[in-house]
Scaffold this motif. Structure first.
Motif, PDB file in Angstrom:
ATOM      1  N   GLY A  34       0.824  -1.215   0.000  1.00  0.00           N
ATOM      2  CA  GLY A  34       0.000   0.000   0.000  1.00  0.00           C
ATOM      3  C   GLY A  34       0.848   1.251   0.000  1.00  0.00           C
ATOM      4  N   ILE A  35       0.285   2.330   0.465  1.00  0.00           N
ATOM      5  CA  ILE A  35       0.954   3.626   0.469  1.00  0.00           C
ATOM      6  C   ILE A  35       2.220   3.554   1.328  1.00  0.00           C
ATOM      7  N   PRO A  36       3.364   4.022   0.797  1.00  0.00           N
ATOM      8  CA  PRO A  36       4.615   3.951   1.559  1.00  0.00           C
ATOM      9  C   PRO A  36       4.592   4.793   2.836  1.00  0.00           C
ATOM     10  N   GLU A  37       5.340   4.321   3.815  1.00  0.00           N
ATOM     11  CA  GLU A  37       5.609   5.024   5.068  1.00  0.00           C
ATOM     12  C   GLU A  37       4.350   5.450   5.818  1.00  0.00           C
ATOM     13  N   GLN A  38       3.392   4.559   5.825  1.00  0.00           N
ATOM     14  CA  GLN A  38       2.169   4.817   6.588  1.00  0.00           C
ATOM     15  C   GLN A  38       2.336   4.340   8.027  1.00  0.00           C
ATOM     16  N   PRO A  39       1.901   5.118   9.016  1.00  0.00           N
ATOM     17  CA  PRO A  39       1.986   4.674  10.418  1.00  0.00           C
ATOM     18  C   PRO A  39       1.006   3.538  10.677  1.00  0.00           C
ATOM     19  N   PRO A  40       1.124   2.875  11.804  1.00  0.00           N
ATOM     20  CA  PRO A  40       0.204   1.771  12.113  1.00  0.00           C
ATOM     21  C   PRO A  40      -1.251   2.196  12.029  1.00  0.00           C
ATOM     22  N   SER A  41      -2.042   1.342  11.438  1.00  0.00           N
ATOM     23  CA  SER A  41      -3.465   1.608  11.270  1.00  0.00           C
ATOM     24  C   SER A  41      -4.214   0.292  11.293  1.00  0.00           C
ATOM     25  N   LYS A  42      -5.519   0.360  11.152  1.00  0.00           N
ATOM     26  CA  LYS A  42      -6.323  -0.859  11.134  1.00  0.00           C
ATOM     27  C   LYS A  42      -5.954  -1.730   9.952  1.00  0.00           C
ATOM     28  N   GLN A  43      -5.655  -1.102   8.826  1.00  0.00           N
ATOM     29  CA  GLN A  43      -5.305  -1.854   7.619  1.00  0.00           C
ATOM     30  C   GLN A  43      -3.882  -2.405   7.692  1.00  0.00           C
ATOM     31  N   TYR A  44      -2.973  -1.595   8.253  1.00  0.00           N
ATOM     32  CA  TYR A  44      -1.576  -2.003   8.386  1.00  0.00           C
ATOM     33  C   TYR A  44      -1.184  -1.891   9.864  1.00  0.00           C
ATOM     34  N   PRO A  45      -1.326  -2.972  10.638  1.00  0.00           N
ATOM     35  CA  PRO A  45      -1.108  -2.906  12.103  1.00  0.00           C
ATOM     36  C   PRO A  45       0.259  -2.387  12.523  1.00  0.00           C
ATOM     37  N   LEU A  46       1.290  -2.609  11.698  1.00  0.00           N
ATOM     38  CA  LEU A  46       2.621  -2.072  12.006  1.00  0.00           C
ATOM     39  C   LEU A  46       3.080  -1.071  10.945  1.00  0.00           C
ATOM     40  N   GLY A  47       2.150  -0.571  10.149  1.00  0.00           N
ATOM     41  CA  GLY A  47       2.492   0.420   9.142  1.00  0.00           C
ATOM     42  C   GLY A  47       3.185  -0.180   7.932  1.00  0.00           C
ATOM     43  N   THR A  48       3.729   0.704   7.098  1.00  0.00           N
ATOM     44  CA  THR A  48       4.428   0.282   5.883  1.00  0.00           C
ATOM     45  C   THR A  48       5.800   0.944   5.835  1.00  0.00           C
ATOM     46  N   ASP A  49       6.678   0.378   5.010  1.00  0.00           N
ATOM     47  CA  ASP A  49       8.017   0.956   4.865  1.00  0.00           C
ATOM     48  C   ASP A  49       8.082   1.873   3.651  1.00  0.00           C
ATOM     49  N   THR A  50       9.271   2.291   3.294  1.00  0.00           N
ATOM     50  CA  THR A  50       9.458   3.231   2.185  1.00  0.00           C
ATOM     51  C   THR A  50       9.000   2.659   0.861  1.00  0.00           C
ATOM     52  N   TYR A  51       9.020   1.348   0.734  1.00  0.00           N
ATOM     53  CA  TYR A  51       8.628   0.696  -0.516  1.00  0.00           C
ATOM     54  C   TYR A  51       7.201   0.179  -0.474  1.00  0.00           C
ATOM     55  N   GLY A  52       6.445   0.569   0.529  1.00  0.00           N
ATOM     56  CA  GLY A  52       5.060   0.145   0.628  1.00  0.00           C
ATOM     57  C   GLY A  52       4.891  -1.278   1.122  1.00  0.00           C
ATOM     58  N   GLY A  53       5.914  -1.845   1.749  1.00  0.00           N
ATOM     59  CA  GLY A  53       5.826  -3.200   2.276  1.00  0.00           C
ATOM     60  C   GLY A  53       5.125  -3.233   3.619  1.00  0.00           C
ATOM     61  N   ASP A  54       4.365  -4.282   3.847  1.00  0.00           N
ATOM     62  CA  ASP A  54       3.639  -4.449   5.101  1.00  0.00           C
ATOM     63  C   ASP A  54       4.626  -4.889   6.182  1.00  0.00           C
ATOM     64  N   LEU A  55       4.845  -4.019   7.172  1.00  0.00           N
ATOM     65  CA  LEU A  55       5.864  -4.306   8.176  1.00  0.00           C
ATOM     66  C   LEU A  55       5.462  -5.411   9.141  1.00  0.00           C
ATOM     67  N   LEU A  56       4.181  -5.587   9.387  1.00  0.00           N
ATOM     68  CA  LEU A  56       3.769  -6.701  10.240  1.00  0.00           C
ATOM     69  C   LEU A  56       4.113  -8.022   9.575  1.00  0.00           C
ATOM     70  N   ALA A  57       3.864  -8.129   8.278  1.00  0.00           N
ATOM     71  CA  ALA A  57       4.219  -9.348   7.546  1.00  0.00           C
ATOM     72  C   ALA A  57       5.725  -9.566   7.567  1.00  0.00           C
ATOM     73  N   LYS A  58       6.490  -8.475   7.432  1.00  0.00           N
ATOM     74  CA  LYS A  58       7.948  -8.598   7.449  1.00  0.00           C
ATOM     75  C   LYS A  58       8.444  -9.052   8.821  1.00  0.00           C
ATOM     76  N   VAL A  59       7.884  -8.489   9.882  1.00  0.00           N
ATOM     77  CA  VAL A  59       8.322  -8.831  11.230  1.00  0.00           C
ATOM     78  C   VAL A  59       7.965 -10.276  11.573  1.00  0.00           C
ATOM     79  N   LEU A  60       6.750 -10.701  11.221  1.00  0.00           N
ATOM     80  CA  LEU A  60       6.327 -12.074  11.522  1.00  0.00           C
ATOM     81  C   LEU A  60       7.186 -13.089  10.776  1.00  0.00           C
ATOM     82  N   ASN A  61       7.361 -12.876   9.473  1.00  0.00           N
ATOM     83  CA  ASN A  61       8.183 -13.788   8.688  1.00  0.00           C
ATOM     84  C   ASN A  61       9.664 -13.659   9.042  1.00  0.00           C
ATOM     85  N   GLY A  62      10.092 -12.438   9.380  1.00  0.00           N
ATOM     86  CA  GLY A  62      11.474 -12.233   9.773  1.00  0.00           C
ATOM     87  C   GLY A  62      11.813 -12.934  11.074  1.00  0.00           C
TER      88      GLY A  62
END
Length: 280
Positions: A45-73
């Motif tokens: 989604g939209i890059p660098e978004q803070p945590p929200s209902k849609q993105y619980p841990l926000g997004t990074d500069t490339y629009g990656g879902d950080l919750l997905a990255k943290v869980l898989n990481g």
């Protein structure tokens, strides 16, 4: 044997706290990607978004879902940690046990090799090896860290087994015709099971930290996502300076929680099984 080793641990508050934290993180790593099945490497989604209902841990500069990255990481970092522990402990146990049982010239050769590897700065050698590899999978990183982490364990195992070899029950086993392998498996290694388990935990800790260190300098896995890689990109994109706290705090907290819980577990085990440290 295992019941006798485990029962005293559950009377230790430190062990319970450390094991609870560690198991919760392991469950999160196993079940998280299943409950939240988002691709950690795809555009979300939209890059660098803070945590929200849609993105619980926000997004990074490339629009990656950080919750997905943290869980898989977290799953990948634990996977590397366990592989490093298996590799290091296998080599160290083999070298230390064989050296103690055989003695003589074989002992001198094996301990000489161990001392050589021990004197080489392992992190520098890991950096050197990783820098020559264009493709580094999770398994490759684990092998690099694993083959450089075993010497202290081999020396410790040898020292402990040397104190056991002259015991009467070992002599009786020799008289009964036990070979070296059977003697090690049935008499010697079970006597140091507690220490071996503690070393296994420390190797997991070292593997997680080692991967994070290599990733932060750009020499981590080239495929997949780990906690170290998430932090690496947070540093490269200056997330700290720009106040993107949701990018670097979650993976940092998980690494600290993981390593701290493992150290608490080993400290608790040492207090339970070491008479000198046992609380009166």
């Amino acid at each position: 044997m295992w019941k006798q080793m485990i029962r005293p641990l559950f009377k230790s508050p430190k062990f319970i706290v450390g094991a609870t934290i560690f198991l919760l993180i392991v469950l999160m790593a196993i079940l998280g990607p299943i409950v939240y099945p988002k691709d950690p490497t795809s555009f979300a989604g939209i890059p660098e978004q803070p945590p929200s209902k849609q993105y619980p841990l926000g997004t990074d500069t490339y629009g990656g879902d950080l919750l997905a990255k943290v869980l898989n990481g977290t799953r990948s970092s634990l996977y590397i940690g366990f592989l490093v522990a298996i590799i290091s402990m296998s080599i160290g146990l083999l070298v230390g046990t064989f050296s103690a049982i055989k003695g003589g010239i074989i002992d001198d050769i094996l301990m000489g090799l161990t001392n050589i590897v021990l004197t080489i700065p392992s992190i520098l050698l890991a950096i050197l090896i990783a820098s020559y590899l264009n493709i580094r999978s999770l398994e490759v990183i684990a092998v690099i860290l694993g083959i450089l982490s075993w010497p202290w364990f081999a020396r410790a195992i040898r020292a402990q087994l040397m104190s056991l070899i002259n015991r009467e029950y070992v002599y009786l086993s020799r008289l009964a015709g036990y070979g070296d392998f059977r003697l090690a498996i049935e008499d010697l290694i079970p006597a140091i099971a507690t220490y071996t388990f503690m070393a296994f935990i420390l190797f997991i800790n070292g593997g997680i930290l080692g991967e994070a260190g290599l990733s932060l300098i750009g020499l981590g896995p080239t495929k997949g996502v780990t906690l170290g890689i998430v932090l690496q990109w947070a540093v490269l994109m200056e997330a700290i300076r720009r106040g993107l706290w949701w990018w670097f705090i979650p993976p940092g907290v998980i690494i600290v929680a993981l390593t701290s819980s493992l150290l608490i577990i080993t400290t608790a085990m040492d207090e339970v099984f070491n008479p000198k440290l046992r609380e009166r």
